[in-house]
Design an enzyme around this catalytic site. Structure first.
Site, short mmCIF file in Angstrom:
data_model
loop_
_atom_site.label_atom_id
_atom_site.label_comp_id
_atom_site.label_asym_id
_atom_site.label_seq_id
_atom_site.Cartn_x
_atom_site.Cartn_y
_atom_site.Cartn_z
CE LYS A 131 -0.38 5.91 7.76
NZ LYS A 131 -1.84 5.58 7.73
CB THR A 138 -0.39 25.39 -3.50
OG1 THR A 138 -0.83 25.31 -4.78
CG2 THR A 138 -0.46 26.62 -2.88
CG ASP A 167 5.75 4.18 1.82
OD1 ASP A 167 5.57 4.75 2.69
OD2 ASP A 167 4.51 3.92 0.99
CG PHE A 213 -1.79 1.29 1.05
CD1 PHE A 213 -3.13 0.92 0.58
CD2 PHE A 213 -1.60 2.50 1.48
CE1 PHE A 213 -3.97 1.99 0.49
CE2 PHE A 213 -2.56 3.42 1.60
CZ PHE A 213 -3.84 3.26 0.99
#
Ligand SMILES: Cc1ncc(COP(=O)(O)O)c(C=O)c1O
Length: 500
Positions: free
Chosen positions: A357, A381, A326, A217
């Protein structure tokens, strides 16, 4: 020496616990001292079933505006403290899921309240800048103080982003840019490159790929989703890339008891990785990067050995692909080291480590070579939020001051021993206890059994998460002490004793 002594003492006390924990009896620790910090509650306290009447009414209201299918209950964050999450009906639950593993030091930690009320920080909360063009004066200092102070080995650069998917998405882009620059010999892009990219054609939009693993994931944005393979519901109806997907090792637990079988399984997967890299090169879609989680989390808490990851890193280097770890879910201390990949002892560091997280801000560390060569290639942004770096600095202070990584290791040992004990006691229901630090999981017999255990535990005051097909995942905050572990084990024991 000291740690093996500790492990032995734990084993002895847990054996004792096992004896007192016959089905139906409470799983009580004689050794766990109740050390409740002044800011937190001392136990769960349930007033209604969950969701209670207020939550149900709010669910109805929100249901008229949004899809609410994933909502468990509504929270009272003002009243939540430390490891305890309070809901709108006044139920206080021990939180072992922590907002999908994203609360580092519990709810309303006084150190963070102080950051919030410090007048020097007010402008950072009020004026959210477009960091890529107009950063505040203290931004470099704050990055050094927060993120760079925990940079994984070999990582000299950091790029902040807003969330986990956004971090991975931009990390993938960095790998592609790096790969194409290598292919071009670091010369300027051609007129053809520039013209073709505007109409989504090669060579400007090259046929490069990222290799990921089954069960992984990495997020839900379009690029990330092409590397996410945990549940069909995340992917259904969304167009995707033809990128290679390697098998992730399916190991047997406890890992120490199946080293030979597990090594064979890992070797099989690594062989497949190399085959896929060659196949995709032949297809004209070379693998620019390999992305992997240190522990596949959403996909069911699947572990692999340090040897597997070291060999994978070497394969990436051999084939000229970037190696992206990751750490969105594993990073920030829950495995007992700040970064889970520190457990591997990599001599050749990763190229990219992404996070979010528990780090409160998203982003990724990377090696110098992956620095974008021009402005606006990696850009949006906000590019993060400097106020989150202020909180992160304070979280890191608390982690260091309170030696929370040692706490995680101690609590994790008690949790694992407790899970092994429950698994021995209820072998028809539980299996495959596994974990590192407090980043632990256990499987139930079926998904329905798993869901029923989670539901019953919630109504007894322990809020748990699920992952994979039939796993219960444990994701407490770093302030989860041995005492909290025993509260959790007691409730699980009660639920299992009632389970038919
Ligand atoms: C390993 C991993 N990567 C990426 C993500 C995506 O993060 P986010 O939900 O913040 O986009 C998650 C989220 O659970 C994750 O666990």
């Amino acid at each position: 020496m000291a740690s093996s002594l500790l492990t032995r003492q734990l084993a002895i006390s847990l054996q004792h616990n096992l004896r007192v924990a016959a089905p139906g009896s409470r799983y009580i620790s004689k050794t766990a001292t109740k050390t409740v910090s002044e800011f937190e509650y001392d136990a769960p306290c349930m007033k209604t079933t969950v969701p209670g009447p207020k939550s149900q009414e709010l669910l109805r209201q929100l249901g008229e505006i949004q899809n609410t299918g994933a909502i468990h209950f509504f929270c009272n964050y003002e009243e939540s403290r430390g490891n305890y999450l309070v809901d709108v009906d006044g139920n206080r639950m021990l939180d072992v899921y922590t907002q999908i593993s994203s609360i580092p030091i519990g709810y309303n930690h006084p150190a963070l309240l102080k950051v919030m009320t410090d007048p020097n920080n007010l402008s950072a909360f009020i004026n959210r800048p477009a960091l890529g063009i107009l950063p505040p004066e203290n931004f470099p200092d704050k990055l050094v103080e927060s993120l760079l102070s925990v940079a994984p080995s070999g990582m000299t650069r950091v790029q902040t982003m807003a969330c986990g998917s956004c971090s991975n998405e931009n990390a993938f882009k960095s790998m592609f840019i790096w790969y194409r620059n290598k292919e071009r010999g670091f010369t300027s892009p051609s007129e053809e490159d520039i013209g073709s990219c505007m109409i989504n054609q090669s060579p400007g939009c090259p046929d490069l790929s990222i290799l990921s693993f089954m069960g992984a994931f990495h997020g839900r944005t379009l690029g990330c989703l092409a590397t996410t393979h945990s549940k069909a519901i995340h992917k259904l109806d969304i167009p995707s890339f033809d990128w290679p997907i390697a098998p992730f090792p399916k190991l047997q637990y406890p890992l120490e008891e199946f080293t030979r079988e597990n090594a064979q399984e890992e070797a099989r997967c690594l062989e497949e990785v190399e085959d896929l890299i060659l196949q995709w090169r032949q297809k004209g879609k070379p693998v620019a990067g390999i992305v992997i989680e240190p522990i596949q989390a959403e996909g069911g808490d699947n572990h692999a050995s340090p040897d597997f990851f070291i060999k994978l890193r070497n394969i990436a280097r051999k084939h000229g692909s970037a190696f992206h770890v990751d750490e969105v879910q594993t990073g920030g201390g829950a495995t007992g080291k700040f970064w889970a990949h520190e457990h591997w002892g990599l001599e050749d560091p990763a190229d990219i480590v992404s996070f979010s997280k528990k780090m409160l801000t998203g982003g990724y560390f990377h090696r110098d070579e992956l620095m974008p060569d021009k402005p606006y290639r990696i850009f949006n942004t906000w590019m993060g939020d400097p106020s989150k770096n202020l909180f992160l600095s304070e979280v890191l202070n608390v982690i260091r001051r309170e030696k929370l990584l040692d706490q995680v290791t101690r609590s994790g040992e008690v949790l694992m021993q407790g899970l092994y004990a429950l698994q021995r006691q209820y072998p028809h229901v539980l299996s495959r206890a596994r974990g590192q630090g407090t980043f632990c999981a256990i499987d139930a017999r079926t998904d329905a059994t798993r869901d029923s255990i989670i539901l019953k535990a919630k109504n007894k005051g322990v809020f748990l998460g699920s992952c994979g097909e039939r796993s219960i995942r444990f994701r407490p905050a770093l302030i989860f002490k041995e005492y909290h572990v025993h509260q959790l084990l007691n409730v699980l024991n009660d639920v299992l004793a009632e389970h038919k």
